[in-house]
Scaffold this motif. Sequence first.
Motif, mmCIF file in Angstrom:
data_model
loop_
_atom_site.group_PDB
_atom_site.id
_atom_site.type_symbol
_atom_site.label_atom_id
_atom_site.label_comp_id
_atom_site.label_asym_id
_atom_site.label_seq_id
_atom_site.Cartn_x
_atom_site.Cartn_y
_atom_site.Cartn_z
ATOM 1 N N LEU A 39 -13.887 7.135 14.092
ATOM 2 C CA LEU A 39 -13.052 6.778 12.935
ATOM 3 C C LEU A 39 -13.393 7.683 11.769
ATOM 4 C CD1 LEU A 39 -13.813 2.968 13.245
ATOM 5 C CD2 LEU A 39 -11.673 4.057 13.892
ATOM 6 N N THR A 40 -12.372 8.268 11.139
ATOM 7 C CA THR A 40 -12.623 9.067 9.942
ATOM 8 C C THR A 40 -11.607 8.684 8.875
ATOM 9 O OG1 THR A 40 -11.106 10.927 10.298
ATOM 10 C CG2 THR A 40 -13.184 10.986 11.491
ATOM 11 N N LYS A 41 -11.959 8.973 7.630
ATOM 12 C CA LYS A 41 -11.091 8.566 6.518
ATOM 13 C C LYS A 41 -11.203 9.605 5.422
ATOM 14 C CE LYS A 41 -10.294 4.259 3.931
ATOM 15 N NZ LYS A 41 -8.874 4.210 4.136
ATOM 16 N N ASP A 42 -10.104 10.188 5.036
ATOM 17 C CA ASP A 42 -10.085 11.137 3.919
ATOM 18 C C ASP A 42 -8.982 10.750 2.956
ATOM 19 O OD1 ASP A 42 -12.216 12.798 4.269
ATOM 20 O OD2 ASP A 42 -11.089 14.462 5.103
ATOM 21 N N THR A 43 -9.272 10.947 1.679
ATOM 22 C CA THR A 43 -8.361 10.571 0.610
ATOM 23 C C THR A 43 -8.011 11.802 -0.206
ATOM 24 O OG1 THR A 43 -9.421 8.423 0.531
ATOM 25 C CG2 THR A 43 -8.114 9.043 -1.394
ATOM 26 N N ALA A 66 1.884 15.668 3.034
ATOM 27 C CA ALA A 66 1.680 14.772 4.181
ATOM 28 C C ALA A 66 1.063 15.528 5.347
ATOM 29 C CB ALA A 66 3.016 14.155 4.597
ATOM 30 N N GLU A 67 1.593 16.719 5.628
ATOM 31 C CA GLU A 67 1.087 17.473 6.771
ATOM 32 C C GLU A 67 -0.381 17.838 6.544
ATOM 33 O OE1 GLU A 67 3.813 20.585 7.864
ATOM 34 O OE2 GLU A 67 2.591 21.104 9.617
ATOM 35 N N ARG A 68 -0.699 18.210 5.304
ATOM 36 C CA ARG A 68 -2.069 18.606 5.011
ATOM 37 C C ARG A 68 -3.014 17.401 5.121
ATOM 38 N NH1 ARG A 68 -5.103 19.949 0.480
ATOM 39 N NH2 ARG A 68 -6.618 21.551 1.054
ATOM 40 N N LEU A 69 -2.550 16.228 4.668
ATOM 41 C CA LEU A 69 -3.372 15.013 4.781
ATOM 42 C C LEU A 69 -3.739 14.760 6.239
ATOM 43 C CD1 LEU A 69 -4.543 12.365 3.484
ATOM 44 C CD2 LEU A 69 -2.355 11.297 4.060
ATOM 45 N N ILE A 70 -2.763 14.850 7.118
ATOM 46 C CA ILE A 70 -3.024 14.566 8.535
ATOM 47 C C ILE A 70 -3.889 15.669 9.147
ATOM 48 C CG2 ILE A 70 -1.978 14.214 10.803
ATOM 49 C CD1 ILE A 70 -1.559 11.932 8.743
ATOM 50 N N ARG A 71 -3.582 16.914 8.851
ATOM 51 C CA ARG A 71 -4.330 18.026 9.442
ATOM 52 C C ARG A 71 -5.802 18.010 9.018
ATOM 53 N NH1 ARG A 71 -1.852 22.691 11.516
ATOM 54 N NH2 ARG A 71 0.351 22.376 11.964
ATOM 55 N N THR A 72 -6.063 17.714 7.752
ATOM 56 C CA THR A 72 -7.463 17.730 7.310
ATOM 57 C C THR A 72 -8.236 16.553 7.897
ATOM 58 O OG1 THR A 72 -6.892 16.530 5.290
ATOM 59 C CG2 THR A 72 -6.915 18.925 5.157
ATOM 60 N N ASN A 73 -7.567 15.431 8.080
ATOM 61 C CA ASN A 73 -8.226 14.301 8.737
ATOM 62 C C ASN A 73 -8.468 14.597 10.223
ATOM 63 O OD1 ASN A 73 -8.771 11.570 7.291
ATOM 64 N ND2 ASN A 73 -6.945 12.329 6.306
ATOM 65 N N THR A 83 -10.661 13.249 20.606
ATOM 66 C CA THR A 83 -9.230 13.388 20.890
ATOM 67 C C THR A 83 -8.479 12.374 20.026
ATOM 68 O OG1 THR A 83 -9.763 13.960 23.173
ATOM 69 C CG2 THR A 83 -7.494 13.272 22.719
ATOM 70 N N PRO A 84 -7.541 12.822 19.182
ATOM 71 C CA PRO A 84 -6.854 11.892 18.281
ATOM 72 C C PRO A 84 -5.941 10.923 19.015
ATOM 73 C CG PRO A 84 -6.199 14.197 17.858
ATOM 74 C CD PRO A 84 -7.087 14.213 19.050
ATOM 75 N N LEU A 85 -5.895 9.699 18.518
ATOM 76 C CA LEU A 85 -4.991 8.669 19.063
ATOM 77 C C LEU A 85 -3.904 8.297 18.056
ATOM 78 C CD1 LEU A 85 -7.101 5.794 20.691
ATOM 79 C CD2 LEU A 85 -5.653 7.470 21.850
ATOM 80 N N GLY A 86 -4.322 7.994 16.832
ATOM 81 C CA GLY A 86 -3.360 7.525 15.845
ATOM 82 C C GLY A 86 -4.015 7.373 14.486
ATOM 83 N N PRO A 132 -1.435 9.278 -10.933
ATOM 84 C CA PRO A 132 -1.067 10.271 -9.932
ATOM 85 C C PRO A 132 -1.089 9.680 -8.523
ATOM 86 C CG PRO A 132 -3.297 10.659 -10.735
ATOM 87 C CD PRO A 132 -2.713 9.585 -11.592
ATOM 88 N N MET A 133 -0.374 10.311 -7.624
ATOM 89 C CA MET A 133 -0.310 9.871 -6.226
ATOM 90 C C MET A 133 -1.691 9.927 -5.585
ATOM 91 S SD MET A 133 2.350 11.111 -3.315
ATOM 92 C CE MET A 133 1.768 12.680 -2.748
ATOM 93 N N VAL A 134 -2.060 8.864 -4.864
ATOM 94 C CA VAL A 134 -3.306 8.822 -4.096
ATOM 95 C C VAL A 134 -2.937 8.437 -2.665
ATOM 96 C CG1 VAL A 134 -5.575 7.752 -3.844
ATOM 97 C CG2 VAL A 134 -4.639 8.119 -6.137
ATOM 98 N N VAL A 135 -3.235 9.313 -1.717
ATOM 99 C CA VAL A 135 -2.910 9.035 -0.315
ATOM 100 C C VAL A 135 -4.175 9.136 0.518
ATOM 101 C CG1 VAL A 135 -0.487 9.708 -0.452
ATOM 102 C CG2 VAL A 135 -2.209 11.457 0.012
ATOM 103 N N SER A 136 -4.284 8.253 1.483
ATOM 104 C CA SER A 136 -5.482 8.191 2.306
ATOM 105 C C SER A 136 -5.072 7.916 3.749
ATOM 106 C CB SER A 136 -6.381 7.068 1.781
ATOM 107 O OG SER A 136 -7.544 6.951 2.562
ATOM 108 N N ALA A 137 -5.786 8.499 4.677
ATOM 109 C CA ALA A 137 -5.503 8.243 6.089
ATOM 110 C C ALA A 137 -6.793 7.871 6.806
ATOM 111 C CB ALA A 137 -4.867 9.456 6.751
ATOM 112 N N THR A 138 -6.702 6.901 7.692
ATOM 113 C CA THR A 138 -7.795 6.570 8.608
ATOM 114 C C THR A 138 -7.366 7.048 9.988
ATOM 115 O OG1 THR A 138 -8.352 4.623 7.310
ATOM 116 C CG2 THR A 138 -9.250 4.745 9.540
ATOM 117 N N LEU A 139 -8.085 8.025 10.512
ATOM 118 C CA LEU A 139 -7.748 8.576 11.823
ATOM 119 C C LEU A 139 -8.627 7.937 12.890
ATOM 120 C CD1 LEU A 139 -5.897 11.257 12.640
ATOM 121 C CD2 LEU A 139 -6.097 10.565 10.243
#
Lengths: 332, 332
Positions: A39-43, A66-73, A83-86, A132-139
Amino acid sequence: MSEFDFIKTYLAPLAGPEGLGLLDDAALLYPPAGHDLVLTKDTMVEGVHFPSPAQKMGGARGADTAERLIRTNLSDLAAKGATPLGYLLSLAFPRDMDAAYRAAFAKGLDVAQQSFPPLKLFGGDTVVTDGPMVVSATLIGTVPTGGMVTRSGAKTGDDIWLSGYIGDSAMGLKHVLSQKIEPAPTGADIWHWEEAYLRPEPRLDLRGILRSHATACADVSDGLLADCGHIARASGQGLSLNFGHISLSEATHRWVYKQADVVAAKLALLSAGDDYELVFTAPKTSRAALQASHTKAKPLTRIGHVTDGQGVTLRNAGGDAMDFGAGGYAHF
Amino acid sequence: MSEFDFIKTYLAPLAGPEGLGLLDDAALLYPPAGHDLVLTKDTMVEGVHFPSPAQKMGGARGADTAERLIRTNLSDLAAKGATPLGYLLSLAFPRDMDAAYRAAFAKGLDVAQQSFPPLKLFGGDTVVTDGPMVVSATLIGTVPTGGMVTRSGAKTGDDIWLSGYIGDSAMGLKHVLSQKIEPAPTGADIWHWEEAYLRPEPRLDLRGILRSHATACADVSDGLLADCGHIARASGQGLSLNFGHISLSEATHRWVYKQADVVAAKLALLSAGDDYELVFTAPKTSRAALQASHTKAKPLTRIGHVTDGQGVTLRNAGGDAMDFGAGGYAHF
């Protein structure tokens, strides 16, 4: 457009079965047998980690963010040999954000998913903010049981390896921020740098190599020197790097060697971050196998070795330690 | 204090073994055999989901915000019948946030973890923003394989059940926001309401009941009527609620029945949200078992039934449908 309409129209089509159509408040994951979960998480914050939409530039468009958020995570998962799942998303959108930016953001997620199958959206939360916009993803990714590569396994005598080149993304950010780049580079070099910044390539292709050889690994996000420092700290070892062995792309090499102070220019890039290449340690016995994996298009370069002691030492061709200051980006 | 020092001093002591000492960029989870994983993610924005620290009030303190973030996310797991394992955090702190607030925030996480063992911090990301604070948590829980309760299983003829009382949290928020509450309530009632807002109780205690009986469930976060709407939409059914059967706590009942328009006052509370009680559907055959689980301290109330059709219908004692407008909180 309401929160529910945005989710239904733009996000639900991106959901995997784990996302339950985004009609639920939760995702349901059947962990694959024989695997551990990583599990990883970047904001990312507008104006800090990416330019504000008010600034005119490709980098400011919703799809790019959006693409950069996903790629960096994904890069964090790559560094673990996973191996990424979701993923789950947290989107705090400015109250006055226009609908086109939101739609473009969803499009960028779609493009990222198509680039890295079987990656799917599992769920998340969408809210408004007055800032400002704050976006975070948990991969979420998987590794065969016991197979995750950590930062903490480097041993004295291990080689230090770097994938790809350092500095292209930092050059791309200069351009995106409309900073003056002198002497003026060619259009092709600018394009190369901008792509490196906007669409960093998570090195998921190195998964097999990492699982077979790496004793420790980090992705280069805070800056090569800082990320080597993370490995040094987690492993309780020293990392000794050879300044001259750290490779630059042709475009960046061309630019650096036109600077008055070539060493200072290259040093700045080693501290700049956002490269999303992998730096890893491996025993000497892996040297031949790793050298055999090196290609001109996808280099693997031996840039130093692990020592007793602590911290990162950067040495010039004469073997002298070089002063590189703090050498990395702290987020606050 | 740097990002790394904050993590080392305040967050690392909260980490479980899955968090790898927070020295890594990832968490490693060994999924327990015979279980599925449940993932939820909720985001809170200063000034939207909690009062700004500039406002004088207990609710504004860092510890309260952190505790509420974890408790509301746990409520999502409770609605799935899940057992919490751990969480990842995304913290976007204002650049000028004082160190005491940050330390208090970490303390609130600690208190929440101690309240809900074996909950531990697995990892996350800490960044700065030039806007209001945005905090997000990804909670991870487990259910026995195939045992997750969704929103989509309600069937015609099922009963609709509600745990606890509706409206206390909305009354607490009025107080926290220094809105005038008339006629003036007693100090004890204010204390009761404020606790309900600041420290909502995730109904993890209902896990066994949900797994045994519920066909669909949601936690009451957007407002009872809106959350019933979520179940109706996900299940493709109608939900018919009896206005008079929806219970209020003694404190809230006292206040509502002093209002000029008692019906309007109660209706507003049914749309207000933040209750973090559970609303669920269950077959008629479960009725006796659920009635037997009702206590005065922890009520379980039958508030309606599932119908053909769609949407939520609220009926008065005469059986007439009542108009309740949009009836729920949309986040943008």
